[in-house]
Design an enzyme around this catalytic site. Structure first.
Site, PDB file in Angstrom:
ATOM      1  N   HIS A  83       0.773  -1.289  -0.024  1.00 37.29           N
ATOM      2  CA  HIS A  83       0.102   0.178  -0.054  1.00 37.29           C
ATOM      3  C   HIS A  83       0.750   1.325  -0.115  1.00 37.29           C
ATOM      4  CE1 HIS A  83       0.417   0.210   4.501  1.00 37.29           C
ATOM      5  NE2 HIS A  83       0.260   1.297   4.282  1.00 37.29           N
ATOM      6  N   ASP A 114       0.365  -7.821   1.675  1.00 38.61           N
ATOM      7  CA  ASP A 114       0.673  -6.216   1.988  1.00 38.61           C
ATOM      8  C   ASP A 114       2.299  -5.979   1.895  1.00 38.61           C
ATOM      9  OD1 ASP A 114       0.408  -3.396   1.801  1.00 38.61           O
ATOM     10  OD2 ASP A 114       0.067  -3.301   4.136  1.00 38.61           O
ATOM     11  N   SER A 196       4.510   3.226   7.629  1.00 38.14           N
ATOM     12  CA  SER A 196       3.955   1.810   6.802  1.00 38.14           C
ATOM     13  C   SER A 196       5.307   1.408   5.959  1.00 38.14           C
ATOM     14  CB  SER A 196       2.892   2.080   6.161  1.00 38.14           C
ATOM     15  OG  SER A 196       1.550   2.229   6.977  1.00 38.14           O
TER      16      SER A 196
END
Length: 630
Positions: A83, A114, A196
């Site tokens: 992402h 992910d 992230s």
């Protein structure tokens, strides 16, 4: 006012008393205690200093987002989240704590788990992080996150936050079937948007996992001390597949489970076409272990399966009618056909808006900056003429609509179903080079193989007998004792594999001969799949898949010896493939072959002679994949 003043005085008095007590306790520390505290602080500072150079700050061109990552190889390969990379497409820019910004390209993506693998370009000596075994990570261990929260690291100096491991073996449900976190770590280190894809390190500066998600306060994206990191073990399970440049899928057992009244985990439904069913698993059986990990709850099953790529073969233990059964199960894919690609596309965010173009100057009819071809056109006539780049690549744009730098363009190859086909081509080249190196004596164009030896009994009622295999000129013959089987067409090879007969060895050997003679580009639909365990055991083997005449063939190589160990010929998903196992004393031509279906050995051959006879006109072998100008 009097009450407030008294309360203030009381608070000040309390703070003064606490300060006195802390000072008193510090002054009463024993020398050994004081030394331990100083050593712990020094170790933490050293760990952060060790980890900082491998932390990556990811920036989407045009300012449309970004995140973090971590370098895992000296030649620039780095892990981040899917992402994080998805808004950038195939090209992004990455900063390091050395104060430099590097061009980077996407290598492979795992939208289910992910994860994304990218490569920073321009150096071969990047600082790297080392993974720690996930099973060694315990609740209470110190850890720290380094990354780019809120994209604050505009000066290329990442943010460090510290905490502890708050939980292990956590599960975070996916969005549909994407972004699933299985067997992940929970931490209270402050994690915010922008962290992230970044690293979660232990106190020594080694890599625990890849940060991906966090729980936020409902009224705003404010960290509440609950963050999650993909385990290092899961990341390493997928590394080989990510190096393939593919869009990677996850695994499923082909069965569902539930918790029984007695607390046991039992099968509630199972597909009859699944490998688990072929291995004897049935409705009501109790699942005891998967890949050596004990199953205590129904949630444990999916928690563990979420960490494996599809097609892996893993050990599983179950109890059936009071008897424990240990076997190997091939895991199926979560998605079918192009289903994953469609779901991934619908989950991608829109590209960031491109920055406004500068106004055109009065002297120019073109409002855009000077293009690369304009620069080439103005070269001095005395300079040698430069070759023109591929037009399709010359037009590549980044997420902001600007031309992608040449250093990145050269390592991007767009193909449907791939994140970046360029990297699959690299692996195909390595595969055929080492395959031809091992079988150098048997690699000739349009040749016929004559393989002779002794068939060793695999059952008590069998006797040793001589065998002869003939492979080539479109004829395939297997003679063992007085029995002879001759095949002449691809559909016959498909049939004997589907029927799980001894002649399945012909399908495996004909695929090997074809691959050696004409290479992966002419073999059929061929691609580097990634890495998988062999018969449930590590190290992970490099795997190339080729499809010809409806037969799917898998070539499994040992990563260190680079020796071909197994060929699998697959006729369909409803039957076991024919597995041809090779043994060798010197790493060259095999000295033994063993044919298996599932967990059963049907042939055990000792090779005395492997000769090559020339026949017909030679065929042109593949040119090196990287040199293909088409």
């Amino acid at each position: 006012m009097v009450r407030i003043g008294c309360l203030t005085f009381a608070l000040l008095a309390s703070v003064a008393w606490l300060t006195t007590q802390v000072d008193a306790e510090e002054s009463s520390l024993l020398p050994d205690e004081q030394r331990w505290i100083e050593e712990f602080e020094s170790a933490r500072i050293a760990g952060i200093a060790k980890a900082m150079p491998s932390t990556v700050m990811v920036f989407v061109p045009g300012g449309g987002g970004g995140g973090s990552g971590v370098l895992i190889s000296e030649d620039g390969y780095a892990l981040t989240n899917f992402h994080v990379s998805s808004p950038a497409g195939t090209y992004m820019r990455c900063g390091l704590s050395d104060g430099k910004v590097y061009d980077a390209v996407v290598v492979g993506i795992d939208p289910v788990g992910d994860l994304a693998l990218i490569q920073l370009l321009g150096r071969e000596d990047f600082s790297t992080a080392e993974f720690v075994p996930s099973r060694s990570v315990q609740v209470g261990d110190w850890c720290f996150a380094i990354g780019n929260p809120f994209l604050l690291a505009t000066n290329l100096q990442p943010t460090v936050t510290a905490g502890i491991i708050s939980g292990v073996r956590r599960y975070q449900y996916p969005s549909g079937t994407l972004l699933e976190y299985g067997n992940c770590f929970q931490t209270d280190a402050s994690i915010n948007p922008g962290n992230s894809g970044g690293p979660l390190y232990d106190n020594d500066g080694d890599l625990i996992g890849i940060i991906g998600r966090a729980s936020f306060e409902k009224r705003g994206r404010v960290n509440v001390g609950v963050g999650y990191a993909i385990s290092g073990d899961q990341a390493q399970n997928f590394l080989g597949c990510l190096h393939s440049g593919r869009v990677v899928d996850h695994a499923t057992l082909g069965a569902t489970v539930g918790t029984d009244e007695d607390g046991s985990v039992r099968v509630t439904n199972i597909l009859s076409s699944s490998d688990a069913y072929r291995r004897g698993l049935r409705y009501g059986d109790e699942i005891l272990e998967i890949d050596g990990q004990v199953i205590q709850t129904a949630n444990d099953v999916q928690n563990i399966l979420a960490t494996f790529p599809s097609s892996w073969r893993i050990p599983i233990t179950y109890r059936q009618e009071g008897t424990s059964v240990e076997t190997l199960v091939r895991l199926a894919s979560v998605h079918r056909g192009s289903e994953l690609l469609e779901k991934m596309k619908s989950a991608l965010p829109p590209p960031p808006p491109a920055p406004p173009k500068p106004p055109a100057s009065p002297e120019s009819d073109d409002a855009s900056p000077e293009s690369p071809e304009d620069s080439n056109a103005k070269s001095s006539p005395d300079e040698p003429e430069q070759s023109q780049p591929d037009n399709s690549k010359k037009a590549m744009k980044d997420a902001a609509g600007e031309p992608v730098p040449e250093i990145a363009v050269n390592q991007i190859e767009v193909r449907e179903g791939y994140a970046n086909y360029y990297y699959n081509q690299l692996q195909q080249t390595k595969f055929i080079e080492r395959l031809r190196r091992q079988f150098e004596e048997a690699t000739t164009d349009d040749s016929v193989w004559k393989i002779n030896g002794t068939a060793i009994p695999v059952a008590d009622n069998q006797q040793p007998s001589e065998f002869q295999l003939t492979i080539g000129e479109g004829q395939f013959e297997f003679k063992i004792g007085n029995d002879v089987e001759r095949l002449s067409r691809g559909d016959e090879l498909l049939r004997v594999v589907d029927e799980q007969r001894d002649a399945g060895i012909l399908a495996c050997l004909s695929a090997l001969q074809r691959m050696l003679a004409i290479g992966p580009k002419q073999f059929g639909d061929t691609y580097y799949w990634g890495t998988m365990p062999l018969s449930g055991k590590r190290p992970l083997r490099d795997t190339v898949i080729g499809i010809h005449s409806d037969l799917e063939t898998r070539f499994l190589h040992h990563p260190e010896s680079e020796r071909l160990e197994v060929i699998e010929s697959i006729a369909g998903t409803d039957t076991d493939p024919a597995e041809l196992w090779f043994g060798t004393d010197n790493g060259g031509i095999p000295s033994t072959m063993q044919l298996r279906y599932g967990t059963t050995t049907v042939l055990n051959l000792q090779i005395d002679d492997w000769s090559v006879e020339q026949a017909g006109q030679p065929q042109a072998p593949d040119a090196p994949i990287n040199g293909d100008a088409s």
